[in-house]
Scaffold this active site. Structure first.
Site, PDB file in Angstrom:
ATOM      1  N   VAL A 119      -1.134  -2.818   2.459  1.00  0.00           N
ATOM      2  CA  VAL A 119      -1.151  -1.366   2.672  1.00  0.00           C
ATOM      3  C   VAL A 119      -1.854  -0.663   1.517  1.00  0.00           C
ATOM      4  O   VAL A 119      -2.640   0.267   1.724  1.00  0.00           O
ATOM      5  CB  VAL A 119       0.287  -0.825   2.847  1.00  0.00           C
ATOM      6  CG1 VAL A 119       0.302   0.707   2.821  1.00  0.00           C
ATOM      7  CG2 VAL A 119       0.896  -1.335   4.156  1.00  0.00           C
ATOM      8  N   GLU A 120      -1.579  -1.110   0.304  1.00  0.00           N
ATOM      9  CA  GLU A 120      -2.106  -0.413  -0.864  1.00  0.00           C
ATOM     10  C   GLU A 120      -3.607  -0.605  -1.047  1.00  0.00           C
ATOM     11  O   GLU A 120      -4.331   0.361  -1.334  1.00  0.00           O
ATOM     12  CB  GLU A 120      -1.381  -0.881  -2.128  1.00  0.00           C
ATOM     13  CG  GLU A 120       0.081  -0.485  -2.207  1.00  0.00           C
ATOM     14  CD  GLU A 120       0.283   0.996  -2.461  1.00  0.00           C
ATOM     15  OE1 GLU A 120      -0.706   1.713  -2.742  1.00  0.00           O
ATOM     16  OE2 GLU A 120       1.438   1.443  -2.384  1.00  0.00           O
ATOM     17  N   THR A 121      -4.094  -1.838  -0.917  1.00  0.00           N
ATOM     18  CA  THR A 121      -5.491  -2.111  -1.312  1.00  0.00           C
ATOM     19  C   THR A 121      -6.245  -3.005  -0.333  1.00  0.00           C
ATOM     20  O   THR A 121      -7.315  -3.512  -0.670  1.00  0.00           O
ATOM     21  CB  THR A 121      -5.544  -2.771  -2.700  1.00  0.00           C
ATOM     22  OG1 THR A 121      -4.839  -4.024  -2.655  1.00  0.00           O
ATOM     23  CG2 THR A 121      -4.934  -1.889  -3.766  1.00  0.00           C
ATOM     24  N   TYR A 306       5.398   5.308   4.977  1.00  0.00           N
ATOM     25  CA  TYR A 306       4.925   4.186   4.154  1.00  0.00           C
ATOM     26  C   TYR A 306       5.894   3.019   4.246  1.00  0.00           C
ATOM     27  O   TYR A 306       5.491   1.868   4.453  1.00  0.00           O
ATOM     28  CB  TYR A 306       4.774   4.644   2.707  1.00  0.00           C
ATOM     29  CG  TYR A 306       4.417   3.529   1.749  1.00  0.00           C
ATOM     30  CD1 TYR A 306       3.094   3.181   1.521  1.00  0.00           C
ATOM     31  CD2 TYR A 306       5.412   2.816   1.075  1.00  0.00           C
ATOM     32  CE1 TYR A 306       2.765   2.149   0.647  1.00  0.00           C
ATOM     33  CE2 TYR A 306       5.088   1.788   0.206  1.00  0.00           C
ATOM     34  CZ  TYR A 306       3.765   1.461   0.002  1.00  0.00           C
ATOM     35  OH  TYR A 306       3.440   0.438  -0.851  1.00  0.00           O
TER      36      TYR A 306
END
Length: 336
Positions: A119-121, A306
């Protein structure tokens, strides 16, 4: 990628047309004086650093349209996709040993660690292209709604660069100043990043051992238990009032209270508490319980969207990996 061992006095300043005059602003001069007094920085080095800082309109534009403002079905389509699930399985396989060790040390299952990175990168494909100095300076001095928060992170960044021996002009990250595979803001880096392979540095940009271990440590320090589901989709009998859902992220409903609201919570662990969320799905309202570990995920990013995306992506990655392994095993047995 990062130049280490460079003190602030060694920063090379290249002033070009269009760069922000942060060093000339009274607010910045006051800030420099405060940091010098409180943390013992060299004034001339900080002045040179802020002379090099650039105000970025793209950063101000990005922070005004965060993905967390989307509806659940829109948000989910960004992060829980067949491609991201497939890439997550491949990432897990490529880093099996490190992920297993994270689970052993921090009790964080591989699918959650992998989902956070996904999800982040996008599994390290998008670590961010902004200089962290530019991101934090822009938001600290040119974004009043959250100036106090980002001013604090700017100080954390300066301390981090000094402690780790990293040239502050080389550190890159997101528009909000988040860094590395796990997108740690400076305060999180200072408090929770770990040297997971014992090489003497905490490198969350290029060292996957450190990056994954740091995610595990973050979750452990925020109370991850791993003793049951983080989230459960539930049905409701009748209409739940608006004031009873989405009240906050903290799990504060017990099972009896949920039953009185008409929530059918079969399978909820005995004695557990949960937050009740109503999400806008493709086919209307979806009701979800967020239990203790769901709340822990929201400590990483304070958003129910999230946390649910991380949870669902992680479950899909684990299911997909196990399914492919069963298929491979059956094929091998058939070949025998």
């Amino acid at each position: 990628m990062l130049k280490r061992g460079l003190g602030f006095a060694a920063v090379v300043v290249c002033v070009a047309a269009g760069w922000a005059d942060y060093d000339e602003r009274p607010a910045v001069r006051d800030y420099i004086a405060e940091v010098v007094a409180q943390h013992g920085f060299e004034k001339s080095a900080l002045e040179a650093l802020f002379q090099a800082a650039e105000r970025k309109e793209a950063i101000l534009a990005a922070i005004s349209r965060p993905a967390e403002r989307k509806r659940w079905h829109e948000y989910r389509k960004i992060f829980v996709t067949p491609t991201r699930i497939r890439e997550g399985i491949a990432f897990w396989r490529a880093n099996e040993d490190a992920l297993r060790r994270v689970e052993q040390v921090y009790n964080l299952p591989p699918e959650i660690t992998v989902a956070v990175v996904g999800v982040e990168t996008r599994y390290g494909r998008n670590l961010g292209s902004f200089r962290v100095l530019d991101s934090l300076s822009t938001l600290a001095f040119d974004y009043p709604p959250r100036a106090t928060f980002f001013l604090g992170e700017l100080t954390e960044f300066l301390l981090l660069a000094r402690e780790e021996g990293i040239d502050p002009l080389t550190m890159k990250g997101s528009y909000a100043g988040a860094m590395g595979y796990g997108q740690f803001i400076p305060s999180s880096y200072r408090n929770f990043a770990v040297d997971f392979d014992g090489d003497g540095t905490r490198d969350i940009w290029t060292n996957l051992n450190d990056a994954l271990g740091s995610i595990g440590n973050y979750f452990a320090e925020h109370g991850w238990r791993g003793d049951g589901p983080a989230a459960m989709r539930v049905e409701v009998a009748g209409r739940v009032a608006d004031e009873d859902v989405n009240r906050g992220l903290m799990p504060d409903y017990d099972e009896d209270q949920l039953k009185r609201l008409g929530v059918i919570s079969d399978g909820m662990p005995p004695g557990a508490k949960a937050a009740l969320f109503r999400m806008e799905g493709d086919e209307g309202a979806e009701y979800w319980l967020g239990l203790h570990d769901f709340y822990v995920i929201t400590r990483y990013n304070h958003s129910r969207l999230y946390a649910l995306a991380v949870w669902q992506l992680g479950q899909a990655i684990r299911s997909g990996k196990e399914r492919s392994e069963r298929v491979a095993m059956a094929a091998a047995e058939g070949a025998d």
